[in-house]
Design an enzyme around this catalytic site. Structure first.
Site, PDB file in Angstrom:
ATOM      1  N   TRP A 199      26.519  70.757  42.707  1.00  0.00           N
ATOM      2  CA  TRP A 199      25.809  70.434  43.956  1.00  0.00           C
ATOM      3  C   TRP A 199      24.308  70.593  43.669  1.00  0.00           C
ATOM      4  O   TRP A 199      23.892  71.670  43.214  1.00  0.00           O
ATOM      5  CB  TRP A 199      26.279  71.427  45.020  1.00  0.00           C
ATOM      6  CG  TRP A 199      25.678  71.265  46.369  1.00  0.00           C
ATOM      7  CD1 TRP A 199      25.507  70.121  47.072  1.00  0.00           C
ATOM      8  CD2 TRP A 199      25.198  72.326  47.200  1.00  0.00           C
ATOM      9  NE1 TRP A 199      24.957  70.400  48.293  1.00  0.00           N
ATOM     10  CE2 TRP A 199      24.755  71.741  48.394  1.00  0.00           C
ATOM     11  CE3 TRP A 199      25.102  73.713  47.053  1.00  0.00           C
ATOM     12  CZ2 TRP A 199      24.206  72.481  49.438  1.00  0.00           C
ATOM     13  CZ3 TRP A 199      24.570  74.451  48.076  1.00  0.00           C
ATOM     14  CH2 TRP A 199      24.127  73.847  49.253  1.00  0.00           C
ATOM     15  N   ASP A 249      31.471  80.247  44.870  1.00  0.00           N
ATOM     16  CA  ASP A 249      31.053  79.449  46.023  1.00  0.00           C
ATOM     17  C   ASP A 249      32.281  78.721  46.571  1.00  0.00           C
ATOM     18  O   ASP A 249      32.832  77.837  45.904  1.00  0.00           O
ATOM     19  CB  ASP A 249      29.976  78.449  45.584  1.00  0.00           C
ATOM     20  CG  ASP A 249      29.396  77.673  46.761  1.00  0.00           C
ATOM     21  OD1 ASP A 249      29.808  77.923  47.914  1.00  0.00           O
ATOM     22  OD2 ASP A 249      28.531  76.813  46.525  1.00  0.00           O
ATOM     23  N   LYS A 279      32.558  72.748  56.669  1.00  0.00           N
ATOM     24  CA  LYS A 279      33.499  71.640  56.482  1.00  0.00           C
ATOM     25  C   LYS A 279      34.867  71.975  57.087  1.00  0.00           C
ATOM     26  O   LYS A 279      35.436  71.167  57.804  1.00  0.00           O
ATOM     27  CB  LYS A 279      33.682  71.320  54.988  1.00  0.00           C
ATOM     28  CG  LYS A 279      32.419  71.321  54.164  1.00  0.00           C
ATOM     29  CD  LYS A 279      31.548  70.127  54.450  1.00  0.00           C
ATOM     30  CE  LYS A 279      30.111  70.338  54.127  1.00  0.00           C
ATOM     31  NZ  LYS A 279      29.531  70.382  52.897  1.00  0.00           N
TER      32      LYS A 279
HETATM   33  C1  LMR Z   1      26.992  67.647  50.418  1.00  0.00           C
HETATM   34  O1  LMR Z   1      26.978  67.987  49.223  1.00  0.00           O
HETATM   35  O2  LMR Z   1      27.011  66.468  50.776  1.00  0.00           O
HETATM   36  C2  LMR Z   1      27.009  68.696  51.479  1.00  0.00           C
HETATM   37  O3  LMR Z   1      27.253  69.937  50.932  1.00  0.00           O
HETATM   38  C3  LMR Z   1      25.824  68.658  52.352  1.00  0.00           C
HETATM   39  C4  LMR Z   1      24.623  69.268  51.721  1.00  0.00           C
HETATM   40  O4  LMR Z   1      24.052  70.183  52.333  1.00  0.00           O
HETATM   41  O5  LMR Z   1      24.216  68.846  50.638  1.00  0.00           O
END
Ligand code: LMR
Length: 390
Positions: free
Chosen positions: A126, A206, A241
């Site tokens: 991420w 996480d 989520k």
């Molecule tokens: C995503 O990766 O789309 C979500 O976790 C929203 C975000 O805050 O990035």
């Protein structure tokens, strides 16, 4: 003075929301930000949350401050779901955080204050993980998360851990890996847990998508396996989520340790970081989650809604996987991946062509939000994918 500020690139993922909203084409498809959508493309409030909100409005008699730890009833109500029903409660304490992002931020900052200097993390990840590590001033050490065959790369993690030791933390996605959808198998977690313990590395787990992969219990397997093997860990949790509370920003930060004094210090440091950052977390969403978890009927309603979400995403994955090969893209792996996301091996030109020529919006990494696909648009998506990759 302010002219001295360095320009900042806009957040690419959040920028996609605006680009998508500005596109007038009615047939456009949003596979960008990680938000669940129903078969009709909606992101409704959970019925269980609506019921809890109604009760909250009827019964809440004050909005006075709670303190930097937020709603501790919420924090404690989640513990059996995250850590397991029989978990030793003397080992764990937690506090509310503004969303998963706030929880990751707390975990990273507490780790830094405890003397951690390097964060070891599989990539891709991420994008906000790297940004939060950078903001903490710690060094980020990366390893490959996905093998060429599309499985989770245990050898790469093992090699990274072999180079790490006390003073390092390893950041692992508990389930539904974002962005790849490629999770460690149970057998891999069984191997990972003792490796972390042997190296003396602090695990930072996480868990942002519990229940969206294989179910609430199954999605906690990795986290629980690691916690059974190590003396200490930090956990960042998100309800954004799995309770559909995105904009209400509902998360929690937990510390796990066998040392009561260390646990007190971890919470005191978390509270002081929170105080200097947001003072206190927003209350509404966490209070609604607490009410859901405190009421057996509402809990069942929530779990059934979560099952529906997971089953729908599994159906979409099965449909995509059945396409086997679309242009240059192997589709079968999408069927065994988990959660909201998968990554397609697309060039930036192909991603741009999907957007400009076909109105299909996805992250620049090739990540797609599986839940953006419905029976009404999945064939259009597959045809567009073929058109840009042949
Ligand atoms: C995503 O990766 O789309 C979500 O976790 C929203 C975000 O805050 O990035």
């Amino acid at each position: 003075m302010l002219e001295a500020l360095a320009p900042q690139p806009a957040d690419a993922l959040l920028g996609l929301i605006k680009l998508y909203n500005a596109d007038p084409r009615p047939e456009k498809i949003d596979l960008g930000v990680g938000v669940y959508r129903t078969a009709t493309g909606a992101t409704p409030v959970f019925k269980a949350i609506k019921a809890a909100e109604a009760r909250l409005i009827a019964t809440q008699d004050s909005k006075s401050y709670l303190g930097p730890e937020g709603d501790m009833g919420f924090v404690r109500a989640l513990i059996p779901y995250v850590f397991g029903a029989g978990f030793d409660l003397s080992r764990v304490d937690g506090m509310q955080a503004p969303g998963g992002t706030g929880a990751v931020r707390l975990a990273i900052e507490v780790a830094r204050r405890a003397g951690v200097r390097r964060i070891v993390m599989g990539t891709p990840s991420w994008p906000n993980h790297a940004q939060i590590v950078a903001a903490s001033g710690m060094e980020l050490v990366t390893f490959r998360h996905v093998t060429a065959e599309g499985t989770a790369d245990l050898d790469a993690l093992s090699a990274a851990l072999a180079e790490a030791g006390p003073g390092d933390a390893v950041l692992l996605h508990g389930c539904c890996h974002n962005p790849s959808g490629v999770d460690y198998t149970c057998a891999q977690w069984d191997a990972i847990a003792p490796m972390i313990a042997t190296r003396g590395v602090l695990p930072l787990l996480d868990l942002a998508y519990q229940g969206l992969g294989a179910g609430m219990e199954a999605d906690a397997y990795g986290l629980r396996t690691v916690l059974a093997a190590v003396p200490e860990a930090l956990v960042a949790y998100s309800c954004d989520k799995n309770f559909g509370l995105y904009r209400d920003r509902v998360g929690a930060f937990y510390a796990v340790t066998g040392d009561a004094d260390a646990l007190t210090r971890a919470m005191a440091n978390g509270a002081s970081i929170a105080r200097a950052s947001w003072s206190m977390p927003p209350d509404h969403g966490a209070a609604a989650v607490r009410l859901v978890l405190d009421d057996a009927d509402m809990t069942q309603m929530w779990l059934a809604e979560l099952d529906d979400m997971r089953n729908r995403m599994r159906e979409v994955r099965d449909r995509l996987a059945a396409a086997q090969q679309v242009g240059t893209i192997p589709m079968a792996p999408l069927g065994i991946q988990n959660g909201l996301f998968s990554m397609l091996p697309l060039s930036s030109e192909q991603i741009l062509a999907l957007r400009t020529d076909h109105g299909i919006y996805m992250a620049g990494s090739g990540r797609i939000n599986i839940a953006g696909l419905t029976s009404g648009n999945i064939d259009t998506f597959i045809d567009a994918l073929r058109a840009v990759t042949v």
